[in-house]
Structure formats: structure tokens, C-alpha cells
Design an enzyme around this catalytic site. Sequence first.
Site, PDB file in Angstrom:
ATOM      1  N   ASP A 193      64.811 -12.348  25.699  1.00 41.08           N
ATOM      2  CA  ASP A 193      65.481 -13.399  24.957  1.00 41.08           C
ATOM      3  C   ASP A 193      66.736 -12.850  24.276  1.00 41.08           C
ATOM      4  OD1 ASP A 193      65.509 -16.043  24.080  1.00 41.08           O
ATOM      5  OD2 ASP A 193      63.364 -15.974  23.630  1.00 41.08           O
ATOM      6  N   TRP A 259      70.002 -18.771  27.638  1.00 41.44           N
ATOM      7  CA  TRP A 259      70.140 -20.239  27.542  1.00 41.44           C
ATOM      8  C   TRP A 259      71.503 -20.799  27.982  1.00 41.44           C
ATOM      9  CZ3 TRP A 259      70.947 -17.361  23.023  1.00 41.44           C
ATOM     10  CH2 TRP A 259      69.807 -16.772  22.490  1.00 41.44           C
ATOM     11  N   GLY A 260      72.091 -20.221  29.016  1.00 39.51           N
ATOM     12  CA  GLY A 260      73.383 -20.742  29.464  1.00 39.51           C
ATOM     13  C   GLY A 260      74.546 -20.302  28.598  1.00 39.51           C
ATOM     14  N   ASP A 280      66.279 -24.565  25.349  1.00 36.85           N
ATOM     15  CA  ASP A 280      64.861 -24.805  25.656  1.00 36.85           C
ATOM     16  C   ASP A 280      64.572 -26.235  26.097  1.00 36.85           C
ATOM     17  OD1 ASP A 280      64.761 -22.289  24.705  1.00 36.85           O
ATOM     18  OD2 ASP A 280      63.257 -22.668  23.167  1.00 36.85           O
TER      19      ASP A 280
HETATM   20  C1  GLA Z   1      63.614 -18.914  22.832  1.00 33.06           C
HETATM   21  C2  GLA Z   1      63.355 -19.093  24.319  1.00 33.06           C
HETATM   22  C3  GLA Z   1      62.028 -19.769  24.525  1.00 33.06           C
HETATM   23  C4  GLA Z   1      60.924 -18.973  23.868  1.00 33.06           C
HETATM   24  C5  GLA Z   1      61.240 -18.750  22.399  1.00 33.06           C
HETATM   25  C6  GLA Z   1      60.303 -17.774  21.730  1.00 33.06           C
HETATM   26  O1  GLA Z   1      63.816 -20.134  22.206  1.00 33.06           O
HETATM   27  O2  GLA Z   1      64.387 -19.817  24.904  1.00 33.06           O
HETATM   28  O3  GLA Z   1      61.772 -19.956  25.899  1.00 33.06           O
HETATM   29  O4  GLA Z   1      60.769 -17.735  24.537  1.00 33.06           O
HETATM   30  O5  GLA Z   1      62.539 -18.216  22.239  1.00 33.06           O
HETATM   31  O6  GLA Z   1      60.584 -17.651  20.381  1.00 33.06           O
END
Ligand code: GLA
Length: 640
Positions: A193, A259-260, A280
Site C-alpha cells: 500500500d 490507487w491510480g 478503494d
Molecule cells: C488502502 C487499500 C485497501 C486496504 C486498506 C488497508 O485503503 O487501498 O485496499 O488495503 O488500505 O488499510
Amino acid sequence: MQEKTSSRWCRLVLLPLCLAMASTYAATDPLAPTARWSAYTAGRASTPPMGWSSWNAFGTDIDEAKILGSAQRIVDSGLAAKGYRYVNIDDGWITRREIPSGRLVIRADRFPSSVTGGGSSFRPLTDKLHAMGLKAGIYSDLGRNTCSQAYSSDSSDLPKGSVLEREVGLYGHIDQDLALFFGDWGFDFIKVDGCGLRAYGADSPKVRSGEYRALAPVLDLESVTRSDIPAVQAEFTQIDAALKRHRPDGDFLLSLCVWGAADVRAWGKNYGNLSRTSDDIRPSWTRMLSNFDSAARRELYGHPGSWNDPDMLFIGAGDFDADHLVEAKSHFALWAMLNAPLMTGADLRKTPQPLMDIFGNADIIAVNQDPAGNQATLAYDTDDVQVLVKPLASGQKAVAIFNRGFAPFDVDLTAEQLKLRKDAPVTLTDLWTKADATFTNETKLRVAPRETRIFRVQGTRALAQGVYLSEQPGSVNPAVDGVTTPQADPTIFRSSGGWTGTKGAGERPMYAGWGGARADSTPYGQTLRIAGTTYAAGIGVLANSRLEVRNAGHRRLSAQVGVDDSARDATHGVTFMVYGDGKLLAKSKPLRRGQRAQALSADVAGVKVVELVARSAAKDNEQLPVSWGDAALLSSGQTD
Ligand code: GLA
């Protein structure tokens, strides 16, 4: 002629100098041919990974029983036998980092089997998963701290101890942690992440209060210009190297989760097996649309070994629960067509059978797991209805017809959209009902609101003697897509009710990647058109680009090349070149906007990697989209 003379000089007189010059040239000129496929192929992701992750069902409230319970259902229900193998522990498993050893300690109350002879180890758990025939995945962060540490309002599941003990992310510990995860503990998958490089600026409340140390953010989801792309890439490069050290058999999966942000939709394919294209997912219809859109027009950026990841499946909750089977089935079919990882996020111990049946649809799984690895392309694309076509290794295709809207829609599906002959029969096999239907030329299909109808298609290919490059996106890699100034993509649905609810101005367009290379479209979503002639098939890309194309036994590359009519730049010329394993095979004259397409044809017999280069003296590539019209690999040596 000039090229010939200089290479002769090189051979005869100045060989060492020339070799040095050639390598400098290659290092500094991104358009120089490399004779290789540069997207990520390490690890074990020749098809999209399948499995389960703890996050959507449980957040940080995880424990051994929940994880093993879902794992057991995967096995007992037959999903494991159908390919669901990875069981991934997401955020929430760490209690602290031991100081001074730096070793991570697992939450013993939640994972009793981790307490081993006074130490802390996931080995008993991964052993169990492996004994069940499954693989095991773990979660970490690029920074010093994780996402839940940044965003969770409840600290009960978060790491405990001093500031340093709560620094549980990879930052400064890449080698140590990967040795632990993959060497000692036997994990097979890691999701990395990015919150640690995003949320811990000196002015963030949790840093100001002294809870965490500051780490200057290099990732900003809302702005590419505020992201330090090379810094993020450097972290992933180190992680990749450590993975290869600590899992030398190559049995690993590296999942990028930024996340892009930081324009990762353009470069994630070079750094890992999976790369998240959006923020997400949530169990809401419109959020699913956002995530789908973030990957749907990135068909050339996903390949065997390097897949676009619009996030885990949220089937089992909210708009995708057992009372919403139409929506749940759409979500599944769409993810399958995108070659998205099929990671279920439900508490499988309690998942009702109708939803288990969706996960277990072997025909749709086969579409997702097809070895050709072609992400579906959009043959028809509106805000109401989309038609996605995915060529399969067998020569058949899959088609999905997606009604995004609120009213039933009568959709005309044509043989032409499928790149099949309109005078030959086309058979559609419904992958939900298994019913067959045959048509010629076109057929009308009723699609209910939010429904996705999905079929396997058998017909006669329109291009008998080969394959359009846009029919094999999994084998086309935009190594250099020409984008000079990353711009946010306006085609991604902006859903409400995110982290900030409806306060503020709403979600701005934020995923860079607009202007990237496309199949059967210009980079900006227009029909490919050179001097008034349109091309239903082809690749659209900006000038100063280099595409790598895998060639599996075809003998000729042919294309109609030119500056696309949509270009604003009418003054600069573009020269189109075809290379085969690094050797120049064909070259156009410089072409400007409005000049007729030039036919390029190259003998690629025996060539493994064909490279298509469009070179111009122009600097502003965004003004200069070019088209490789009808670009195809043909089986005969003759020009078609
Ligand atoms: C981010 C990721 C999620 C998840 C959370 C965990 O938001 O994008 O998919 O792994 O962290 O805290």
C-alpha cells in the site's frame, strides 16, 4: 545510406567507441528499439490472480478463525479447484516492530498459532494454508506506517507501543521485512500500500500530535504534479529486487496499491504483477462504476504478468448482496472481462449459495483466466451501454453487454463490432444460462437495467489471415506512450459518498492517464482517421511513442500509418518505423496531418518482439495523435 556508412565505420574502425555510443543512445533515447518486452513478467501472474482477501469483509478486525474459515470454504465449495488460490491477510495483523531488532511482531491475541517458542511467526498459518493447497498473501506499506494507522478512527486494531515500535511499514526495512515474509514465513503474495508515502506530512494531525513521525508525502491522489513519481518507482524497484532475493524460485506476486495515483496507470505495468487503478471499491453500484472505468480504457496497459487491478470484488455486501444478483453478476462478469484479479472480499463462511455460484461460474472464470491475456476492448462505449470484446486464445471471443443505466435497453450487437464476418453465422453461448443462439450480421439483445449479458462467441474472423493488434492487447505494450504532461482522465465515473461524504465539491477527475495509447480509438476517444479515411481497427497513440508487440509466429506486420485527423498540430511531421528484434525493417516518410496514410509492411518472420515507433521533432506530443490504422500481424509473407 547514411546509416549504412556509419555502421560500416563502426564495424571497421571504432567498434568499442560505437558500442559505447550505441548504449548511451539507447539509454538516453526512449524511442530506440530494445528488442525486448519491458513490462513486468517476474513472479507468477501469467493469468490474473484469484483468491480471497480479508479487507472488504473485516477491515482490520481480523483473526485466524476468520481467515481459515474462508480458506476452508474456498476448498470445500470447490472454488479452490476452480483457481481461487490466494488467501490474503490485509491490514491489521501487526502489533509492533521490535526495537532494536526491527523484527515485526504479529497480534498474538488474534493469531494464536503465531506464538511459537517465544517468537512470533506466521509459518504455522502459511503451512496450514499450503497444506490446504492454497497460497498465502500478506500486506505492508511503502512508508513507515500503514493506511489504517492514517485513517482509522479506532485504534484498537492498530499497532501498539512507542512511535518507533509502531513504524511497521517497509520504509527503511524492505530487505528485512521481505526476508521475513517470504523467507521465514513462506508467504507467496504481497500487497504494498502507499498511505505511508501519502498521509504523514508534517502538518497532518496525527504527526502534529506526536503520534507518528513525519515523512514528506511523495504521493498525492488528487495531483500528479504534487507526486514524486521517480521516488515511488524507486521504492517498488527495491521491493522487486528484495522479492527476487528472498523468493529465488520466483513463486511470488507483487501487488502495487497506489490507487491510480502518481500516474501509476501508465507505469505500474513495469513494476509489479498487479497495479490498482483507482481508490478503494465500496459495496455501492456507482463506486463499482468508478473502479470499472478506471481500468476499462487501459486495455493496452494490462498483460500476462502485469494486470490492471480495479480492486477486489465486493460481491456479498450492499448493492452486490444476495438480494442484488443482477448487480453481483455484472460486477463479476465485468471484472472477468477486464482481466482483473478475481479476489473475493466476502466472509465466505456466511456467503449464500447464489453468490457462491457466481464466484464458481467456470465459463466466466475461463474468460478471465484465458492464457492469451487480452483485456477486453470497448467495441461500443456510451454512458448507457458498453460492449466489451475479449479475444481468447482459442480464436473464439467473449463479449459482454453492459447496461449501466436504469431502463431496459435493446442493444444491437453486430458482427462488425466483434471483428467477425457479417455474412457468416455467429454463435453466442450465454455464460450464465448456457443457451446458444446464432445470428448473421446483427442481433438484438434485451439487457435489463444494471445487467451484464456475457457470451462466448464463435464466428469467422473478419481478418482471415492474421490478427489485428487491437485484437491482442495483451501482447501490445506501450513502452513509451508519448504522454509529456499527465492529465486526469475525464471518462471515469465520479461517485459520491467517498471518504468525505458529500461535503466539499465532489470528486474531481483525478486519475492521470488521459491521452494514453488505445485499441481502436485515438488516445482521446475519437475514431481513428487519417486524411478522411477511418479505421475501425488499429492503435491510437501520441507521437514520440514506442509500442512493443509480441509476435507468436506471424510473418508480416502491416499498417496504414499517419497523423490522426484529430491532431491540432498540422506542421510537424512524424516518421513511423517498424523494428524486428531491434532491427529497422520499415520506415515511412515524414507524414503531417492531412497527408494520406502510408502503407507500411515489414517481414517479421522469426521476430519475437516487433517495435512500432512514431518519431517527431514536435515536443508537444499531446497535440499530435497518430494512428496505426488496420495494424495487423499476418500469417502470410505477402502484404494483405
Ligand atoms: C488502502 C487499500 C485497501 C486496504 C486498506 C488497508 O485503503 O487501498 O485496499 O488495503 O488500505 O488499510
